[in-house]
Design a protein around this motif. Structure first.
Motif, PDB file in Angstrom:
ATOM      1  N   ASP A 441       0.728  -1.209  -0.088  1.00  0.00           N
ATOM      2  CA  ASP A 441      -0.023  -0.041  -0.162  1.00  0.00           C
ATOM      3  C   ASP A 441       0.839   1.470   0.227  1.00  0.00           C
ATOM      4  N   TYR A 466      -3.009  -0.252  12.036  1.00  0.00           N
ATOM      5  CA  TYR A 466      -3.815  -0.378  10.621  1.00  0.00           C
ATOM      6  C   TYR A 466      -3.038  -1.951   9.837  1.00  0.00           C
ATOM      7  N   TYR A 468      -1.900  -1.877   6.901  1.00  0.00           N
ATOM      8  CA  TYR A 468      -1.251  -1.693   5.699  1.00  0.00           C
ATOM      9  C   TYR A 468      -0.245  -2.458   5.335  1.00  0.00           C
ATOM     10  N   ARG A 469      -0.088  -2.646   4.184  1.00  0.00           N
ATOM     11  CA  ARG A 469       1.292  -3.428   3.710  1.00  0.00           C
ATOM     12  C   ARG A 469       2.266  -2.354   3.163  1.00  0.00           C
ATOM     13  N   ILE A 470       3.493  -2.456   4.298  1.00  0.00           N
ATOM     14  CA  ILE A 470       4.485  -0.963   4.012  1.00  0.00           C
ATOM     15  C   ILE A 470       5.779  -1.779   3.899  1.00  0.00           C
ATOM     16  N   ILE A 561      -3.602   7.725   2.706  1.00  0.00           N
ATOM     17  CA  ILE A 561      -3.614   6.552   2.336  1.00  0.00           C
ATOM     18  C   ILE A 561      -4.663   6.156   1.959  1.00  0.00           C
ATOM     19  N   GLN A 562      -5.939   6.290   2.893  1.00  0.00           N
ATOM     20  CA  GLN A 562      -7.142   5.526   2.629  1.00  0.00           C
ATOM     21  C   GLN A 562      -7.734   6.287   1.255  1.00  0.00           C
ATOM     22  N   ARG A 565      -6.277   4.491  -1.493  1.00  0.00           N
ATOM     23  CA  ARG A 565      -6.658   3.032  -1.479  1.00  0.00           C
ATOM     24  C   ARG A 565      -8.268   2.940  -2.091  1.00  0.00           C
TER      25      ARG A 565
END
Length: 679
Positions: A441, A466, A468-470, A561-562, A565
């Protein structure tokens, strides 16, 4: 008998014949040091400093206070960071007050004593053990940033005072000994000017925080710009002033970059080890590595790169990189390695610098470490020049140099510097092989040398709260980070002034832009968005963590970020629908009953009516499900109860808000098809 007399007598009885504390003499050291941070000393010490600018010689007590006693309190066998912090807490405010007095009266010897002390009190046993040579390049582990900046602001106006400048211009340049511990008897306005610049250079080079404090300080910059106009170009202290200015200048403040580049290059050519002298690393009181640091800061701007673009200049940088090819692995007795970052893969055929045979193993290690640091900065300068296409062509033509760079087996910072340089050099070939899969993400781009701890706090918060893939790996190479950018939906730019001048950071940002990735600038420290960073981030929404507290800054980041997405989800859904629509012979508008719509028909309906956000709430719904949702919204006693439930789900799952206009349009558009299907 006064306390001072008692201290002097006790010291005389217990010190060595050289008037030093000596080994294993903690009681004597504690006695002296505690006295130097006691209220009893202030009046005596102030009187002693004032004596320096009188015609009378120092009395014995004053001489002991300023020289013997002070040196004993700073004894490197005992003086550690804890002592340093206690001494600074007691004396720095008093130093600032005294400097105000001495600047007004132009008491140069007193000013020199305090300024020299500001350097000496930062040399502790820990810092000296960490890196001996760096004690005159920067303040190691400085804890008194604000106090030192305040003192710098106090003393800096002296260099543009009319009566001080008159003395400066009258000095005999050839007699100036530009060493910060020079004999007190050799005192001139030129020496004081250089000492002020010396402290400012050391402060600026200390870390990213100190650098930013100076770069953002308009009072300091205006004084420096004024001094540049007032001090003669041929004066030796002008070089230190120029190096400071090119390090902290903003793009809009650059004037006549070619003249500045010519002066820097002229002095870089005088670097001693290029001429076989390995015992000296400074010229006109400026260390060779400081010249290269200044050049690197200046080269971040495209207009400067354009005037630097001469083969001779690029050749000079290539020569300065040569110590990376030389054997720098020095061993103590017992084969303890000094340098683990670099191991040459083959014997270099280039003229690599060798350590002097007259130096000790410790000296060899320090020498090689300094030469390697200079070589790395020179390589970073070449890396910056790769952003200029013409310069890239010239550098590529140095095939032997490029081959040696490719064959170096290196680790740590050296490996990262080389990896980034080679990736940029081979950029066109690298990007052709990249495949995009959006497995992250977010990718975090940041200055690893200065901002790691701040960025790590952000990363930990995101993964703890969260899903999230970071992509965040402190050990990854620049080439791997560029691939992570390709694999990410958006890129978080953790921006600071040092981030701007880092070639690897610039490489990551430009690569993200070229791959059409969404950029989220997150301001870690006060930063001016000029140069390449300003042009790339013009249309990006910035999150300023300096202006907001951490929690609010992170909330704003989450929103961004949202939003990304959501955009990515809707874009993919719409793209899939378009592919289905191309291969389909039917249209939802031609189907008589809404209950007969497929999931694809529902999504086509929503996109056609600009109800994109409702796609998130109707995933996998077919026409029958959509009709049931519509009926539930109509059955409720309160017309807005359905809106509230949908809005709550949208906010909880996607951190989005359902606009009232979208909700009303959603019901009205469906009603048309339900009305049609009833006949």
């Amino acid at each position: 008998m006064s306390l001072l007399t008692s201290i002097i007598d006790k010291f005389a009885l217990s010190c060595t014949k050289d008037n030093e504390i000596g080994e294993q003499n903690h009681d004597l050291y504690d006695l002296v040091f505690d006295y130097f941070i006691s209220s009893d000393i202030v009046e005596h010490f102030t009187h002693a400093i004032r004596q320096l600018d009188t015609t009378s010689p120092l009395d014995e007590s004053s001489q002991w206070l300023l020289i013997t006693g002070f040196n004993a309190a700073m004894d490197i066998g005992y003086y550690d960071n804890k002592h340093r912090d206690r001494f600074c807490e007691f004396w720095l405010p008093k130093y600032e007050v005294l400097l105000q007095e001495f600047i007004e009266s132009l008491s140069l010897h007193a000013i020199k004593y305090i300024l020299s002390s500001l350097i000496q009190i930062q040399i502790t046993i820990e810092n000296l053990a960490e890196n001996f040579m760096r004690q005159e390049l920067e303040f190691c582990n400085l804890q008194q940033n604000s106090e030192y900046l305040s003192i710098i602001q106090t003393v800096l106006p002296l260099i543009i005072k009319e009566n001080f400048l008159q003395n400066l211009h009258a000095d005999d340049y050839s007699q100036i000994d530009l060493r910060w511990d020079a004999d007190v008897e050799q005192m001139t306005s030129s020496f004081i000017s250089w000492l002020i610049f010396k402290i400012l250079l050391m402060f600026t080079n200390t870390d990213g925080d100190c650098f930013t404090m100076v770069k953002r300080n308009l009072v300091i910059k205006n004084i420096l710009f004024g001094a540049a106009q007032l001090i003669d170009d041929q004066h030796p202290v002008k070089l230190a002033l120029r190096v400071i200015i090119v390090s902290i200048i903003n793009e809009s403040e650059i004037q006549n970059p070619k003249e500045t580049i010519d002066i820097l290059i002229e002095n870089i050519k005088k670097i001693n080890y290029l001429h076989g002298n390995k015992s000296s690393f400074s010229n006109n009181g400026v260390y060779d590595i400081e010249l290269l640091i200044g050049l690197k800061g200046f080269l971040q701007y495209n207009q400067v790169q354009n005037v630097f673009l001469e083969k001779e200049n690029l050749d000079l940088l290539i020569v300065l990189v040569e110590p990376l090819f030389s054997p720098v692995e020095i061993e103590f007795e017992g084969n303890e390695k000094i340098d683990d970052d670099l191991t040459p893969s083959k014997e270099s055929t280039m003229n690599a610098t060798q350590a002097s045979s007259e130096t000790t193993p410790n000296d060899d290690a320090e020498l090689n470490s300094l030469l390697k640091d200079m070589a790395l900065i020179a390589l970073e300068c070449l890396h910056l020049m790769l952003f200029n296409q013409e310069a890239k062509t010239i550098i590529r033509d140095h095939t032997e140099f490029v081959l040696f760079i490719r064959e170096i087996e290196a680790y740590g910072r050296v490996r990262k510097t080389i990896d980034g340089f080679l990736w940029k050099l081979d950029e066109e070939d690298e990007t052709q092989n990249e495949e995009e899969n959006n497995r992250f993400d977010l990718m975090i781009s940041y200055d690893e040398d200065h901002d790691s701890s701040l960025v790590e706090n952000i990363y930990k918060y995101l993964i703890e709260h969260y899903d999230y893939r970071i992509s965040f790996d402190e050990q990854s190479m620049p080439s791997s980070r560029c691939q992570a950018i390709v694999d990410s939906q958006c890129v978080l730019l953790c921006v600071s002034e040092t981030y701007k001048s880092d070639p690897n950071c610039r490489m990551e940002v430009e690569h993200a832009r070229n791959r059409n990735k969404r950029l989220i600038p997150f301001v870690l420290k006060q930063t001016i968005f000029d140069g390449w960073l300003g042009s790339i981030c013009t249309n990006s929404r910035r999150i300023d963590s300096v202006e907001h507290d951490f929690d609010k800054s992170v909330r704003l980041l989450i929103d961004e970020i949202q939003q990304q997405r959501l955009i990515e989800f809707l874009s993919q859904s719409k793209s899939q629908l378009e592919q289905i629509h191309i291969s389909s012979d039917t249209d939802y508008r031609a189907i008589s009953s809404i209950e007969s719509w497929t999931n694809q028909d529902v999504q086509h309906f929503l996109y056609d009516n600009k109800l994109d956000v409702m796609v998130l709430l109707t995933e996998q719904m077919n026409g029958e499900d959509l009709r049931q949702l519509f009926d539930r919204c109509q059955i409720d006693d309160d017309y807005w109860a359905g809106f509230d439930r949908l809005n709550q789900e949208l906010e909880k799952r996607f951190q989005q808000v359902l606009p009232i206009s979208v909700y009303i349009r959603f019901l009205n558009r469906i009603r048309k098809y339900i009305t049609v299907s009833m006949f």
